[in-house]
Design an enzyme around this catalytic site. Structure first.
Site, PDB file in Angstrom:
ATOM      1  N   ASN A   1      31.911  41.621  38.596  1.00 45.70           N
ATOM      2  CA  ASN A   1      31.900  41.979  39.348  1.00 45.70           C
ATOM      3  C   ASN A   1      30.213  41.506  40.381  1.00 45.70           C
ATOM      4  O   ASN A   1      28.931  41.185  39.374  1.00 45.70           O
ATOM      5  CB  ASN A   1      32.269  43.204  39.406  1.00 45.70           C
ATOM      6  CG  ASN A   1      33.726  43.880  38.849  1.00 45.70           C
ATOM      7  OD1 ASN A   1      34.070  43.155  39.073  1.00 45.70           O
ATOM      8  ND2 ASN A   1      33.785  44.418  37.575  1.00 45.70           N
TER       9      ASN A   1
ATOM     10  N   CYS B   1      40.887  39.166  37.351  1.00 47.53           N
ATOM     11  CA  CYS B   1      41.083  38.487  38.960  1.00 47.53           C
ATOM     12  C   CYS B   1      42.037  38.057  39.323  1.00 47.53           C
ATOM     13  O   CYS B   1      42.683  36.736  38.635  1.00 47.53           O
ATOM     14  CB  CYS B   1      39.638  38.357  38.808  1.00 47.53           C
ATOM     15  SG  CYS B   1      39.095  37.972  40.861  1.00 47.53           S
TER      16      CYS B   1
ATOM     17  N   HIS C   1      43.810  50.358  37.502  1.00 43.94           N
ATOM     18  CA  HIS C   1      44.124  50.541  39.016  1.00 43.94           C
ATOM     19  C   HIS C   1      44.992  52.245  39.174  1.00 43.94           C
ATOM     20  O   HIS C   1      44.896  52.469  38.453  1.00 43.94           O
ATOM     21  CB  HIS C   1      45.036  49.493  39.546  1.00 43.94           C
ATOM     22  CG  HIS C   1      44.895  47.881  39.558  1.00 43.94           C
ATOM     23  ND1 HIS C   1      43.606  47.247  40.582  1.00 43.94           N
ATOM     24  CD2 HIS C   1      44.300  47.132  38.703  1.00 43.94           C
ATOM     25  CE1 HIS C   1      43.371  46.810  40.939  1.00 43.94           C
ATOM     26  NE2 HIS C   1      43.885  46.023  39.174  1.00 43.94           N
TER      27      HIS C   1
ATOM     28  N   GLU D   1      37.060  47.600  44.943  1.00 45.11           N
ATOM     29  CA  GLU D   1      36.762  48.216  43.577  1.00 45.11           C
ATOM     30  C   GLU D   1      36.212  48.169  42.732  1.00 45.11           C
ATOM     31  O   GLU D   1      34.686  48.164  43.199  1.00 45.11           O
ATOM     32  CB  GLU D   1      37.068  46.503  43.659  1.00 45.11           C
ATOM     33  CG  GLU D   1      37.958  45.787  43.590  1.00 45.11           C
ATOM     34  CD  GLU D   1      37.191  44.203  43.650  1.00 45.11           C
ATOM     35  OE1 GLU D   1      37.168  43.526  42.645  1.00 45.11           O
ATOM     36  OE2 GLU D   1      37.898  43.320  44.296  1.00 45.11           O
TER      37      GLU D   1
ATOM     38  N   CYS E   1      42.573  42.188  46.589  1.00 43.90           N
ATOM     39  CA  CYS E   1      42.560  41.986  45.160  1.00 43.90           C
ATOM     40  C   CYS E   1      43.846  41.977  44.575  1.00 43.90           C
ATOM     41  O   CYS E   1      44.453  42.482  44.942  1.00 43.90           O
ATOM     42  CB  CYS E   1      42.094  44.085  44.846  1.00 43.90           C
ATOM     43  SG  CYS E   1      41.893  43.854  43.302  1.00 43.90           S
TER      44      CYS E   1
ATOM     45  N   GLY F   1      44.852  44.312  41.933  1.00 41.58           N
ATOM     46  CA  GLY F   1      45.142  45.832  43.050  1.00 41.58           C
ATOM     47  C   GLY F   1      46.649  45.482  44.029  1.00 41.58           C
ATOM     48  O   GLY F   1      47.379  46.587  43.827  1.00 41.58           O
TER      49      GLY F   1
HETATM   50  N1  LIG Z   1      39.475  41.713  42.848  1.00 40.58           N
HETATM   51  C1  LIG Z   1      39.965  41.617  41.742  1.00 40.58           C
HETATM   52  C2  LIG Z   1      40.195  41.805  40.764  1.00 40.58           C
HETATM   53  C3  LIG Z   1      38.536  42.831  40.228  1.00 40.58           C
HETATM   54  C4  LIG Z   1      38.602  43.604  39.185  1.00 40.58           C
HETATM   55  C5  LIG Z   1      37.455  44.429  38.256  1.00 40.58           C
HETATM   56  N2  LIG Z   1      36.750  44.998  39.916  1.00 40.58           N
HETATM   57  C6  LIG Z   1      37.793  45.075  38.130  1.00 40.58           C
HETATM   58  O1  LIG Z   1      38.310  45.064  37.297  1.00 40.58           O
HETATM   59  O2  LIG Z   1      36.580  46.023  37.710  1.00 40.58           O
HETATM   60  C7  LIG Z   1      41.157  40.741  42.043  1.00 40.58           C
HETATM   61  O3  LIG Z   1      42.015  39.858  43.091  1.00 40.58           O
HETATM   62  O4  LIG Z   1      42.203  40.999  41.528  1.00 40.58           O
END
Ligand SMILES: N[C@H](CCC[C@H](N)C(=O)O)C(=O)O
Length: 268
Positions: A64, A73, A151, A200, A209, A212
């Site tokens: 990150n 990700c 999440h 995030e 995301c 997400g």
């Molecule tokens: N952007 C990402 C997730 C990054 C995850 C990160 N932010 C975490 O779990 O700490 C996605 O497309 O799935």
């Protein structure tokens, strides 16, 4: 030492990609922080390392913008598929990608010589539960979903009214999630598709995301709002999520786009 990198984005979620088969990176946490800065770095949501794998075709590590390492990700996994194909690391159109949350299968969709979208078998969600956020927060209830990374999905009637800059961090650091959490605010539209905005963990507001979007579709199904195939519409683009609770997998389809190639000094 100068190394080559590629800036790529999937639905506006942008990362710096480095092929570690060519350029081994010894301190990715520090580089993710430095390079992600918009004014003094390259500018990105984080750093993605593409490497070799013993259990799959390639591996992916993701950091990150604050330097913390993520388990998975979704948007980066699609971009890695585009990268390894277009830079000639493989001619396969079905790729096994090793991540910290297991092997994910990528199905590349070509437009001529180029990969323009990718479907990823994201595996099965786990630890799906309703959580009571307690008093003192804007929302009392949310749905926690683990998509390889954690999440919290909160449904609301008007997602545009959410002040992400204050609500995002309040939820990311909620005591129910000692390891912090990625936060999605979601609004079901009249046609059953979902408008979603994300905060995030470790990167703050991002345009989209992938994990997400999957978590949102799972939470929608879990709370009786779901349909089998859902478009999750985010600020930077739309991902199509196919999920049936009785099946053991989620399919995520969306774009993968190259922004530019560059070189940067690895030591300061
Ligand atoms: N952007 C990402 C997730 C990054 C995850 C990160 N932010 C975490 O779990 O700490 C996605 O497309 O799935």
């Amino acid at each position: 030492m100068k190394i080559e990198f590629t800036k790529m984005q999937g639905a506006g979620n942008d990362y710096i990609y480095v092929n570690t088969l060519k350029y081994p990176v010894s301190h990715p946490e520090a580089l993710a922080k430095e390079w992600s800065k918009p004014h003094t770095g390259i500018g990105s949501d984080g750093l993605v390392l593409i490497g070799p794998s013993e259990t799959g075709d390639f591996s992916m590590r993701i950091f990150n913008a604050d330097g913390s390492e993520a388990m998975m990700c979704g948007n980066a996994s699609r971009c890695v598929g585009k990268y390894v194909y277009e830079y000639g690391l493989t001619d396969k159109k079905e790729i096994a990608l090793e991540t910290l949350s297991g092997i994910k299968t990528l199905y590349l969709h070509l437009q001529g010589e180029n990969v323009d979208s990718v479907t990823v078998d994201m595996g099965a969600p786990c630890d799906i539960r309703t959580v009571d956020l307690g008093n003192g927060y804007l929302f009392r209830e949310g749905t926690a979903v683990n998509m390889g990374n954690p999440h919290l999905v909160i449904f609301t009637h008007d997602v545009s009214a959410i002040d992400l800059l204050s609500e995002g961090p309040a939820m990311e650091h909620h005591p129910l999630f000692p390891n912090r959490v990625n936060v999605e605010f979601a609004q079901v539209l009249p046609d059953g598709n979902v408008r979603m905005r994300v905060w995030e963990r470790g990167s703050g507001i991002t345009q989209a995301c992938g994990t997400g979007a999957c978590a949102t579709a799972v939470a929608a199904a879990f709370t009786g709002r779901g349909k089998g195939k859902t478009d999750i519409i985010m600020d930077g683009g739309t991902l199509t999520i196919e999920y049936e609770p009785q099946n053991d997998r989620i399919l995520m389809t969306g774009p993968a786009t190259k922004v530019f190639d560059g070189t940067i000094n690895m030591d300061r």
